[in-house]
Write a protein that holds these residues in place. Structure first.
Motif, PDB file in Angstrom:
ATOM      1  N   ASP A 121      -6.060  10.715  -3.052  1.00 36.67           N
ATOM      2  CA  ASP A 121      -5.588  11.570  -1.967  1.00 36.67           C
ATOM      3  C   ASP A 121      -4.305  12.322  -2.307  1.00 36.67           C
ATOM      4  N   LEU A 122      -3.833  12.194  -3.556  1.00 35.54           N
ATOM      5  CA  LEU A 122      -2.649  12.943  -3.985  1.00 35.54           C
ATOM      6  C   LEU A 122      -2.976  14.428  -4.090  1.00 35.54           C
ATOM      7  N   THR A 123      -1.952  15.265  -3.911  1.00 31.39           N
ATOM      8  CA  THR A 123      -2.169  16.712  -4.013  1.00 31.39           C
ATOM      9  C   THR A 123      -2.689  17.081  -5.395  1.00 31.39           C
ATOM     10  N   ASP A 124      -2.092  16.509  -6.438  1.00 29.00           N
ATOM     11  CA  ASP A 124      -2.578  16.707  -7.806  1.00 29.00           C
ATOM     12  C   ASP A 124      -3.277  15.420  -8.249  1.00 29.00           C
ATOM     13  N   LYS A 125      -4.580  15.424  -8.153  1.00 27.16           N
ATOM     14  CA  LYS A 125      -5.357  14.209  -8.424  1.00 27.16           C
ATOM     15  C   LYS A 125      -5.215  13.733  -9.865  1.00 27.16           C
ATOM     16  N   THR A 126      -4.894  14.635 -10.781  1.00 31.20           N
ATOM     17  CA  THR A 126      -4.780  14.250 -12.195  1.00 31.20           C
ATOM     18  C   THR A 126      -3.544  13.394 -12.453  1.00 31.20           C
TER      19      THR A 126
ATOM     20  N   ILE B 232      -0.049  -7.773  -4.442  1.00 25.76           N
ATOM     21  CA  ILE B 232      -1.252  -6.938  -4.503  1.00 25.76           C
ATOM     22  C   ILE B 232      -0.871  -5.514  -4.127  1.00 25.76           C
ATOM     23  N   LEU B 233      -1.183  -4.577  -4.993  1.00 30.17           N
ATOM     24  CA  LEU B 233      -1.036  -3.155  -4.684  1.00 30.17           C
ATOM     25  C   LEU B 233      -2.427  -2.602  -4.416  1.00 30.17           C
ATOM     26  N   ASP B 234      -2.681  -2.275  -3.163  1.00 30.22           N
ATOM     27  CA  ASP B 234      -3.980  -1.749  -2.759  1.00 30.22           C
ATOM     28  C   ASP B 234      -3.942  -0.221  -2.766  1.00 30.22           C
ATOM     29  N   GLU B 235      -5.101   0.407  -2.946  1.00 29.44           N
ATOM     30  CA  GLU B 235      -5.196   1.873  -3.003  1.00 29.44           C
ATOM     31  C   GLU B 235      -4.286   2.431  -4.096  1.00 29.44           C
ATOM     32  N   GLY B 236      -4.318   1.784  -5.256  1.00 30.89           N
ATOM     33  CA  GLY B 236      -3.452   2.171  -6.359  1.00 30.89           C
ATOM     34  C   GLY B 236      -3.685   3.579  -6.875  1.00 30.89           C
ATOM     35  N   GLN B 237      -4.860   4.144  -6.581  1.00 28.49           N
ATOM     36  CA  GLN B 237      -5.143   5.512  -7.036  1.00 28.49           C
ATOM     37  C   GLN B 237      -4.229   6.523  -6.355  1.00 28.49           C
ATOM     38  N   ASN B 238      -3.593   6.128  -5.250  1.00 28.61           N
ATOM     39  CA  ASN B 238      -2.729   7.054  -4.515  1.00 28.61           C
ATOM     40  C   ASN B 238      -1.251   6.872  -4.858  1.00 28.61           C
ATOM     41  N   THR B 239      -0.988   6.282  -6.015  1.00 29.81           N
ATOM     42  CA  THR B 239       0.381   6.223  -6.530  1.00 29.81           C
ATOM     43  C   THR B 239       0.541   7.252  -7.643  1.00 29.81           C
ATOM     44  N   THR B 240       1.758   7.734  -7.808  1.00 32.77           N
ATOM     45  CA  THR B 240       2.068   8.538  -8.993  1.00 32.77           C
ATOM     46  C   THR B 240       2.338   7.574 -10.139  1.00 32.77           C
TER      47      THR B 240
ATOM     48  N   ARG C 232       0.852  -1.198   0.000  1.00 33.06           N
ATOM     49  CA  ARG C 232       0.000   0.000   0.000  1.00 33.06           C
ATOM     50  C   ARG C 232       0.879   1.237   0.000  1.00 33.06           C
ATOM     51  N   PRO C 233       0.467   2.289  -0.731  1.00 34.91           N
ATOM     52  CA  PRO C 233       1.168   3.570  -0.599  1.00 34.91           C
ATOM     53  C   PRO C 233       0.745   4.241   0.708  1.00 34.91           C
ATOM     54  N   ALA C 234       1.696   4.759   1.465  1.00 33.37           N
ATOM     55  CA  ALA C 234       1.366   5.443   2.718  1.00 33.37           C
ATOM     56  C   ALA C 234       1.090   6.905   2.409  1.00 33.37           C
ATOM     57  N   VAL C 235      -0.101   7.149   1.907  1.00 28.23           N
ATOM     58  CA  VAL C 235      -0.505   8.506   1.529  1.00 28.23           C
ATOM     59  C   VAL C 235      -1.602   8.976   2.466  1.00 28.23           C
ATOM     60  N   GLU C 236      -1.434  10.188   2.998  1.00 30.77           N
ATOM     61  CA  GLU C 236      -2.397  10.718   3.948  1.00 30.77           C
ATOM     62  C   GLU C 236      -3.732  11.026   3.297  1.00 30.77           C
ATOM     63  N   ALA C 237      -4.822  10.696   3.992  1.00 27.60           N
ATOM     64  CA  ALA C 237      -6.166  11.080   3.558  1.00 27.60           C
ATOM     65  C   ALA C 237      -6.624  12.204   4.476  1.00 27.60           C
TER      66      ALA C 237
END
Length: 336
Positions: free
Chosen positions: A284-289, A249-257, A181-186
């Protein structure tokens, strides 16, 4: 004039509540979907009505009874899946088998022409699809080396991937499992959490621990983690590794660059399988795009061995209100 048929099914060996649902909610759902009378009495279900309707309803009930025998409390998604599957099989074959043979996933969700129902019999529970979308997802995992599962919360993206991984380990088709998992803050900051780095990232790993412990005993999970057979790690720890004979398994993949996504995918070695899960509406990335999961869809689509599976609100298997919540948020986003 359509000929009427009466058919009886025994439910003496199951808990009626598990099959019929709370306050007979599953029974009412079946009555709404079929032009047949359903009577439950003295350990039997009696079906009466047009022949084709009774036969199809019997097929759906065979499947539901089989699931109820596992001690499950059946919910709406499972009932709807059994109905869809029964109608799809009846249209193709025109016949209903006597046993409780598993259904095929119908229509647009099918990942192959005639997919079998996949059931993973694990240490503590058995896991199977509860919707056509989930059936397509499990079929994709079985047939492809890299699978991307994209969909809203509650659709079983992570849970089914972990079940497939545990099954592969049990079947000895892989030697180890890596849950990443990426450790990205929500909306929170890691820096202000107490403890060392491992203490700070543990909360982000908790959903993976929870899924594992539902399928394996605490003692077995602990032992496999100690032996390094199962690793639960932040994405940053993946750099520089080559993973052979592994289910990753990569979970919460939307929070990867995009760079992190490339780094993860290029870790795969021989005889390995990767599943990436995520919800592209919850970045949850600063730049969601710049979400790697969003961008990778254009980059990797069409490559043989890679499959994208899209789950929707119809595949939600959590509390019945989760589906309504997802729909409400989607409608708000459409309004701008």
């Amino acid at each position: 004039m359509t000929e009427e048929l009466t058919q009886r099914l025994s439910i003496e060996d199951i808990e009626p509540l598990h099959l019929l649902g709370r306050e007979d909610s599953n029974l009412r759902l079946l009555e709404e979907r079929f032009k047949a009378r359903i009577v439950v009495r003295n350990g039997f279900i009696t079906l009466t009505g047009p022949e084709d309707e009774v036969k199809t309803l019997a097929r759906a009930l065979h499947e539901l009874v089989s699931l109820a025998r596992e001690g499950r409390m059946l919910e709406e998604p499972e009932v709807l899946y059994a109905i869809e599957s029964a109608r799809g099989r009846t249209q193709r074959s025109g016949a209903v088998p006597e046993g409780g043979e598993g259904p095929e996933a119908p229509g647009r969700h099918a990942a192959r022409a005639r997919p079998e129902r996949i059931v993973y019999h694990l240490e503590r529970i058995s896991v199977s699809a509860k919707s056509p979308g989930q059936a397509a997802y499990l079929a994709a995992i079985e047939e492809h080396d890299v699978v991307f599962s994209i969909g809203p919360a509650g659709t079983g993206k992570t849970y089914l991937a972990v079940a497939a991984a545990v099954h592969a380990l049990k079947a000895k088709t892989v030697d180890r499992i890596l849950l990443v998992r990426p450790a990205v803050e929500a909306g929170e900051s890691l820096g202000f959490l107490p403890g060392d780095y491992q203490d700070k990232v543990n909360p982000y790993m908790r959903p993976l621990h929870d899924a594992l412990r539902e399928m394996l005993s605490f003692e077995r999970t602990r032992r496999l983690v100690e032996l390094g057979v199962i690793e639960i790690v932040p994405l940053a720890y993946m750099r520089g590794r080559t993973l052979s004979n592994s289910f990753v398994i990569l979970d919460e993949g939307q929070n990867t660059t995009l760079g992190q996504m490339k780094m993860f995918l290029t870790r795969l070695g021989a005889n390995s399988k990767a599943v990436v899960t995520g919800d592209i509406t919850q970045v949850d990335l600063t730049d969601k795009t710049q979400s790697g999961l969003i961008l990778v869809q254009d980059i990797l689509s069409g490559i043989k061995g890679i499959k994208f599976v899209y789950l929707t609100e119809h595949d939600v298997v959590r509390h019945r209100l989760v589906k309504a919540i997802i729909r409400a948020f989607e409608e708000r986003e459409k309004r701008g």
